[in-house]
Design a protein around this motif. Structure first.
Motif, short mmCIF file in Angstrom:
data_model
loop_
_atom_site.label_atom_id
_atom_site.label_comp_id
_atom_site.label_asym_id
_atom_site.label_seq_id
_atom_site.Cartn_x
_atom_site.Cartn_y
_atom_site.Cartn_z
N ARG A 15 0.83 -1.21 0.00
CA ARG A 15 0.00 0.00 0.00
C ARG A 15 0.86 1.25 0.00
NH1 ARG A 15 -3.10 -2.80 3.86
NH2 ARG A 15 -2.34 -1.45 5.53
N ASN A 16 1.94 1.23 0.77
CA ASN A 16 2.85 2.39 0.80
C ASN A 16 3.49 2.62 -0.56
OD1 ASN A 16 2.39 3.05 3.48
ND2 ASN A 16 4.06 1.78 4.24
N ILE A 17 3.87 1.52 -1.22
CA ILE A 17 4.43 1.64 -2.57
C ILE A 17 3.38 2.26 -3.51
CG2 ILE A 17 5.17 0.33 -4.60
CD1 ILE A 17 6.55 -1.63 -2.72
N ALA A 18 2.14 1.83 -3.37
CA ALA A 18 1.07 2.35 -4.22
C ALA A 18 0.87 3.85 -4.00
CB ALA A 18 -0.22 1.60 -3.94
N ILE A 19 0.97 4.30 -2.74
CA ILE A 19 0.80 5.72 -2.43
C ILE A 19 1.90 6.54 -3.09
CG2 ILE A 19 0.87 7.45 -0.59
CD1 ILE A 19 -0.46 5.35 1.23
N VAL A 20 3.15 6.11 -2.90
CA VAL A 20 4.28 6.83 -3.49
C VAL A 20 4.20 6.79 -5.01
CG1 VAL A 20 6.80 6.95 -3.68
CG2 VAL A 20 5.75 6.35 -1.50
N ALA A 25 3.52 8.92 -10.24
CA ALA A 25 2.85 8.76 -11.53
C ALA A 25 2.16 10.05 -11.94
CB ALA A 25 1.84 7.62 -11.46
N GLY A 26 1.51 10.70 -10.97
CA GLY A 26 0.85 11.97 -11.26
C GLY A 26 1.84 13.01 -11.72
N ILE A 30 2.06 14.56 -15.55
CA ILE A 30 2.02 16.01 -15.81
C ILE A 30 3.21 16.43 -16.66
CG2 ILE A 30 2.26 18.28 -14.72
CD1 ILE A 30 0.64 17.08 -12.34
N ALA A 31 4.40 15.95 -16.29
CA ALA A 31 5.62 16.29 -17.04
C ALA A 31 5.52 15.82 -18.48
CB ALA A 31 6.84 15.69 -16.36
N MET A 32 5.03 14.60 -18.69
CA MET A 32 4.93 14.05 -20.04
C MET A 32 3.84 14.77 -20.84
SD MET A 32 7.36 12.00 -20.24
CE MET A 32 6.99 11.44 -21.90
N ALA A 33 2.78 15.20 -20.17
CA ALA A 33 1.72 15.92 -20.88
C ALA A 33 2.21 17.27 -21.40
CB ALA A 33 0.53 16.13 -19.94
N ALA A 153 3.74 12.26 -1.95
CA ALA A 153 3.03 12.09 -3.22
C ALA A 153 2.32 13.37 -3.64
CB ALA A 153 2.04 10.93 -3.10
N LYS A 154 1.62 14.00 -2.69
CA LYS A 154 0.88 15.23 -3.00
C LYS A 154 1.81 16.36 -3.41
CE LYS A 154 -2.91 14.14 0.20
NZ LYS A 154 -3.53 14.49 1.50
#
Length: 421
Positions: A15-20, A25-26, A30-33, A153-154
């Motif tokens: 779960r911690n890996i998923a949060i990070v 990923a976000g 954003i960078a790739m967009a 993450a945020k």
């Protein structure tokens, strides 16, 4: 299979890996967009100037705080971790001032020797960014120590959005290397500020203020292996990773550097998205296992194998369709960067797999061994680039040789550390 998925979803580690990973990923999304717009605004030559700036920064950054921030996860008591943060800031202030003084006094010979004419006018931004990067590392290590993965993450998402808006907006007004470099440097400060605000709010809500009665001399001595071994190792690694940029700038031109920088930026996405997320959660978990007197070999092997399975997909796609994808997404001027990406994908796949390996080294007290390994690796990388250059006198050949040398290096490192574990 269903039982494995159920255990995985119930695992706090997963779960911690998923949060990070969600935050990373976000930020990467954003960078790739924004990338198709940014690459069309600035062009390969300006990207090459930014790449040269970042390469110089990456080379000297390990000296900024002598790697003491990396030790903040290890102490059992928070007071010792805070002491290490204070030590890191003091060292960073001194080293940044020394770097600024050196650039002021010897700017011209340094620029001429390293062919840094593309960044000469704003080269003094380097010492400032050097100090700010330490603030970012300290705040990041504290979030890892306290397992504030949601905060990290945020902040990553907000920072990526802000910086890319600035790059695009200011680039439309003045598409220069200065704008690209200064916004990149500001990103370090913004990230440190965002995490710092979040940490303060968390501390006020969850814990009482405590007085820290740490002994600076004791902490310096207790974690001296980070200064003696990890810092030279990180310096050598940074030199090794920045070699293509610095040598391409000297042997060829800023355009070749720009192709390499864009290819590396894109190819590092899986490594940052998956590898960094896993490594940041893996590190405190691995330290906890070691503190309990257990062997971390099983955890290390499982983590590396999982990364290999997940990472094979994006890199295979880039190996097969790299030139076409780069031309489609970033414009026809960047097709050569796609050719670079095919060979670099092989190397960066191995970088992804070995993220837990490198994270485990401090906990296993293998800093000295890693330093010796990195010294040999740096020589191998230099030789590979020169062989590629003299082989066909093309930038692509130099990149191919460098990439294949890294495959050998990371394979050897993986075998060595797993055996030591």
């Amino acid at each position: 299979m269903l039982n494995f998925i159920k255990r995985l979803t119930r695992s706090k580690f997963a779960r911690n890996i998923a949060i990070v990973a969600t935050g990373t990923a976000g930020a990467q999304a954003i960078a790739m967009a924004f990338s198709p717009f940014i690459t069309r605004i600035y062009g390969p030559e300006i990207f090459g100037a930014m790449g040269t700036f970042i390469a110089i920064l990456e080379v000297i950054s390990p000296l900024a705080a002598l790697s003491y921030p990396m030790a903040m996860v290890l102490p059992k008591h928070d007071s010792d971790a805070k002491g290490l943060a204070a030590i890191s800031l003091c060292i960073a202030l001194v080293t940044s001032c020394l770097a600024a003084l050196t650039l002021i006094l010897f700017k011209t010979p340094i620029v001429n020797a390293l062919n840094l004419h593309s960044i000469e006018t704003f080269i003094l931004i380097i010492p400032v960014t050097m100090f700010v990067s330490v603030l970012t590392t300290i705040s990041s290590q504290w979030t890892i120590r306290k397992k504030l993965f949601s905060l990290k993450a945020k902040s990553a998402v907000f920072q990526a959005l802000t910086i890319n808006i600035l790059k695009t907006g200011l680039g439309l007004l003045n598409p220069s290397a200065f704008i690209l470099v200064s916004t990149t440097s500001f990103g370090y400060l913004l990230q440190a500020a965002l995490i710092g605000i979040g940490i303060r709010a968390h501390t006020q809500e969850r814990t009482k203020r405590e007085k820290s009665n740490f002994a600076f001399a004791g902490l310096l001595k207790a974690y001296k292996d980070f200064a003696y071994f990890r810092t030279p190792q990180a310096l050598l690694n940074s030199i090794g990773q920045s070699l293509p940029i610095l040598m391409l700038a000297n042997l060829f031109n800023p355009t070749a550097v720009g192709f390499y920088v864009l290819a590396r930026t894109v190819l590092f996405v899986p490594s940052i998205l998956i590898g960094t997320s896993v490594a940041e959660v893996f590190y405190p978990k691995f330290v906890e296992v070691i503190h309990q007197g257990k062997s971390g070999k099983e955890l290390l092997l499982k983590t590396c194998l999982s990364l290999a399975i997940v990472g094979s997909i994006p890199y295979l796609v880039l190996i097969m369709f790299g030139p076409w994808l780069f031309s489609l997404i970033f414009g026809s001027d960047w097709q050569e960067a796609g050719e670079y990406s095919r060979w670099m994908s092989i190397w960066l796949f191995f970088v992804l797999i070995t993220r837990p390996i490198i994270s485990a080294i401090p906990a296993l007290s293998l800093q000295g061994l890693f330093l010796a390994f990195e010294a040999v690796s740096t020589l191998v990388r230099i030789a590979a680039i020169l062989i590629g250059y003299y082989w066909t006198n093309s930038a692509l050949s130099a990149v191919i040789a460098f990439s294949l040398s890294n495959v050998i290096i990371y394979t050897a490192l993986t075998i060595l550390i797993i055996r030591k574990t």
